[in-house]
Write a protein that holds these residues in place. Structure first.
Motif, PDB file in Angstrom:
ATOM      1  N   UNK A   1       0.861  -1.180   0.000  1.00 12.30           N
ATOM      2  CA  UNK A   1       0.000   0.000   0.000  1.00 12.30           C
ATOM      3  C   UNK A   1       0.892   1.222   0.000  1.00 12.30           C
ATOM      4  N   UNK A   2       1.128   1.787  -1.164  1.00 12.19           N
ATOM      5  CA  UNK A   2       2.079   2.881  -1.273  1.00 12.19           C
ATOM      6  C   UNK A   2       1.379   4.193  -0.944  1.00 12.19           C
ATOM      7  N   UNK A   3       1.168   4.372   0.352  1.00 15.18           N
ATOM      8  CA  UNK A   3       0.494   5.568   0.826  1.00 15.18           C
ATOM      9  C   UNK A   3       1.328   6.196   1.909  1.00 15.18           C
ATOM     10  N   UNK A   4       1.110   7.469   2.147  1.00 12.84           N
ATOM     11  CA  UNK A   4       1.888   8.184   3.162  1.00 12.84           C
ATOM     12  C   UNK A   4       1.467   7.765   4.549  1.00 12.84           C
ATOM     13  N   UNK A   5       2.382   7.939   5.499  1.00  9.92           N
ATOM     14  CA  UNK A   5       2.102   7.566   6.888  1.00  9.92           C
ATOM     15  C   UNK A   5       1.282   8.650   7.552  1.00  9.92           C
ATOM     16  N   UNK A   6       0.267   8.215   8.278  1.00  7.95           N
ATOM     17  CA  UNK A   6      -0.533   9.159   9.066  1.00  7.95           C
ATOM     18  C   UNK A   6      -1.014   8.451  10.305  1.00  7.95           C
ATOM     19  N   UNK A   7      -0.865   9.079  11.449  1.00  6.72           N
ATOM     20  CA  UNK A   7      -1.255   8.444  12.701  1.00  6.72           C
ATOM     21  C   UNK A   7      -2.737   8.627  12.955  1.00  6.72           C
ATOM     22  N   UNK A   8      -3.467   7.546  13.202  1.00  5.86           N
ATOM     23  CA  UNK A   8      -4.880   7.675  13.537  1.00  5.86           C
ATOM     24  C   UNK A   8      -5.044   8.157  14.970  1.00  5.86           C
ATOM     25  N   UNK A   9      -6.270   8.455  15.302  1.00  5.12           N
ATOM     26  CA  UNK A   9      -6.557   8.909  16.661  1.00  5.12           C
ATOM     27  C   UNK A   9      -6.481   7.732  17.613  1.00  5.12           C
ATOM     28  N   UNK A  10      -5.847   7.931  18.757  1.00  2.00           N
ATOM     29  CA  UNK A  10      -5.765   6.893  19.762  1.00  2.00           C
ATOM     30  C   UNK A  10      -7.070   6.853  20.545  1.00  2.00           C
ATOM     31  N   UNK A  11      -7.741   5.742  20.534  1.00  7.26           N
ATOM     32  CA  UNK A  11      -9.014   5.618  21.243  1.00  7.26           C
ATOM     33  C   UNK A  11      -8.761   5.425  22.734  1.00  7.26           C
ATOM     34  N   UNK A  12      -9.822   5.508  23.526  1.00 10.48           N
ATOM     35  CA  UNK A  12      -9.697   5.340  24.971  1.00 10.48           C
ATOM     36  C   UNK A  12      -9.111   3.970  25.287  1.00 10.48           C
ATOM     37  N   UNK A  13      -8.116   3.919  26.210  1.00  9.35           N
ATOM     38  CA  UNK A  13      -7.472   2.642  26.532  1.00  9.35           C
ATOM     39  C   UNK A  13      -8.480   1.607  27.009  1.00  9.35           C
ATOM     40  N   UNK A  14      -8.356   0.413  26.501  1.00  7.66           N
ATOM     41  CA  UNK A  14      -9.180  -0.686  26.961  1.00  7.66           C
ATOM     42  C   UNK A  14      -8.492  -1.984  26.563  1.00  7.66           C
ATOM     43  N   UNK A  15      -8.679  -3.007  27.359  1.00 11.63           N
ATOM     44  CA  UNK A  15      -8.039  -4.274  27.083  1.00 11.63           C
ATOM     45  C   UNK A  15      -8.808  -5.009  25.991  1.00 11.63           C
ATOM     46  N   UNK A  16      -8.062  -5.594  25.070  1.00 12.42           N
ATOM     47  CA  UNK A  16      -8.678  -6.389  24.026  1.00 12.42           C
ATOM     48  C   UNK A  16      -8.698  -7.837  24.458  1.00 12.42           C
ATOM     49  N   UNK A  17      -9.801  -8.494  24.202  1.00 16.72           N
ATOM     50  CA  UNK A  17      -9.939  -9.899  24.590  1.00 16.72           C
ATOM     51  C   UNK A  17      -8.946 -10.761  23.830  1.00 16.72           C
ATOM     52  N   UNK A  18      -8.279 -11.654  24.547  1.00 15.09           N
ATOM     53  CA  UNK A  18      -7.281 -12.531  23.942  1.00 15.09           C
ATOM     54  C   UNK A  18      -7.864 -13.914  23.703  1.00 15.09           C
TER      55      UNK A  18
ATOM     56  N   UNK B   1      -9.251  -4.780  17.246  1.00 14.27           N
ATOM     57  CA  UNK B   1      -8.181  -3.787  17.186  1.00 14.27           C
ATOM     58  C   UNK B   1      -8.624  -2.606  16.324  1.00 14.27           C
ATOM     59  N   UNK B   2      -9.286  -2.890  15.212  1.00 12.90           N
ATOM     60  CA  UNK B   2      -9.747  -1.841  14.305  1.00 12.90           C
ATOM     61  C   UNK B   2     -10.780  -0.949  14.969  1.00 12.90           C
ATOM     62  N   UNK B   3     -11.698  -1.563  15.675  1.00 15.22           N
ATOM     63  CA  UNK B   3     -12.729  -0.787  16.366  1.00 15.22           C
ATOM     64  C   UNK B   3     -12.106   0.128  17.409  1.00 15.22           C
ATOM     65  N   UNK B   4     -11.171  -0.413  18.156  1.00 18.87           N
ATOM     66  CA  UNK B   4     -10.527   0.375  19.214  1.00 18.87           C
ATOM     67  C   UNK B   4      -9.823   1.602  18.645  1.00 18.87           C
ATOM     68  N   UNK B   5      -9.164   1.425  17.483  1.00 19.66           N
ATOM     69  CA  UNK B   5      -8.358   2.507  16.930  1.00 19.66           C
ATOM     70  C   UNK B   5      -9.012   3.201  15.746  1.00 19.66           C
ATOM     71  N   UNK B   6     -10.325   2.931  15.554  1.00 21.38           N
ATOM     72  CA  UNK B   6     -11.131   3.638  14.562  1.00 21.38           C
ATOM     73  C   UNK B   6     -10.653   3.411  13.126  1.00 21.38           C
TER      74      UNK B   6
END
Length: 347
Positions: A23-40, A54-59
């Motif tokens: 994916x030859x796209x520029x780097x951009x940082x997404x918004x950090x969502x509220x901390x929460x533990x992801x189920x393992x 993971x996607x839901x957490x980090x939008x």
């Protein structure tokens, strides 16, 4: 440095067979969502997390990959691509080698929790360095003296690494950086002494230069290595030490990965060479470092056409410029802007 890919966890062609789409796209940082533990979820006695979670957490939006066997995670200009049962992924157009393959269970894709924590998070969510600015770079020309490294006829790796380190030093000095070199002539330097030089001189970053070799002379491309985090699995056949043991260099695991990303990104996109990815290794030269460090395999001396390029002075200048651009990219990412701003003004 010779890597015997037939003995590695993955052979030299598996990167391309894995179906990783760049994916030859520029780097951009997404918004950090509220901390929460992801189920393992335990898969093969390894803790995994759902890439959907993971996607839901980090939008991020999540879609099936274009290859149809994996997923794409997209956020504005950031794109992550993973394929089913593969240890290879793509993060913003840079290939990464995971410790464990991506798994698919009941139609959902999972990534090892440690891979998400040690590879994705450092790149996608860079954090500032404790030091206020980056001023001193240590450059390490691999091999030397009685250790010639890889040889291609009369062409020796030790000579090529020194020539490249000297060219990178000129680039960096022109940008206002201070440069420390572990060797400036053809002499043997023990691996621990190389790291000790960087530590003693108070370097802020460390880059070791090497060139690769393969029994398959068609193999080409660039790799960047950083120190394997505790618990993770090195991605080559030269594993050194227990997976659970922490070295001094592991104190900078997050920055090591981010540094490797910026170096690899600059090299493969500016030089337009095959991207063999960011790898993990417990190399002796990386373990004692007190600052972020990487080891660059700048191409395959065993590949006839690539070997000719590596010996060309103009190509070497391009490689050096890409390395310096990668260093500046890392500086900007960790908000070491005071010095970096001066560099931009001097260009």
């Amino acid at each position: 440095m010779s890597v015997h890919w037939n003995k590695a966890r993955s052979n030299s062609k598996s990167i391309w067979r894995a179906g990783v789409v760049l994916a030859l796209v520029a780097f951009a940082s997404p918004i950090w969502a509220a901390p929460q533990k992801l189920e393992k979820t335990s898969i093969g006695n390894v803790d995994y997390i759902s890439l959907s979670d993971w996607s839901t957490r980090h939008r991020y939006e999540i879609h099936k990959s274009r290859a149809g066997e994996g997923v794409e995670l997209v956020h504005e200009k950031s794109r992550l691509i993973f394929e089913k049962d593969s240890n290879f992924g793509s993060v913003n157009g840079v290939n990464v080698v995971l410790s464990w393959p991506v798994a698919v269970r009941n139609g959902s894709a999972y990534i090892a929790s440690l891979d998400a924590h040690t590879i994705l998070d450092p790149i996608i969510f860079p954090v500032s360095l404790e030091r206020s600015k980056i001023t001193t770079i240590c450059l390490d020309a691999g091999h030397g003296g009685k250790d010639p490294g890889t040889q291609d006829g009369p062409n020796q790796e030790k000579r090529q690494t020194l020539l490249l380190a000297q060219e990178v030093a000129r680039e960096l000095k022109g940008l206002g950086f201070k440069v420390v070199q572990t060797r400036t002539r053809d002499k043997f330097v023990d691996k621990p002494d190389r790291a000790e030089t960087a530590n003693r001189k108070g370097a802020d970053l460390f880059v070791s230069f090497h060139f690769n070799s393969s029994a398959d002379r068609s193999v080409s491309g660039i790799e960047t290595y950083c120190l394997t985090p505790p618990g993770a699995i090195s991605s080559n056949s030269q594993e050194e030490g227990s997976t659970g043991v922490s070295a001094a260099g592991n104190a900078n695991d997050r920055q090591n990965m981010l540094f490797a990303y910026h170096i690899q990104h600059a090299l493969v996109h500016e030089l337009r060479v095959p991207d063999r990815g960011i790898h993990l290794a417990r190399f002796a030269v990386l373990k004692p470092l007190l600052m972020p460090g990487v080891l660059v395999e700048g191409g395959f001396m065993s590949n006839p056409s690539e070997s000719r390029r590596l010996s060309d002075a103009q190509y070497r200048k391009k490689v050096a410029r890409a390395v310096s651009d990668g260093i500046e990219g890392f500086c900007r990412a960790v908000e070491a802007r005071g010095f970096a701003a001066n560099h931009e003004a001097k260009k």
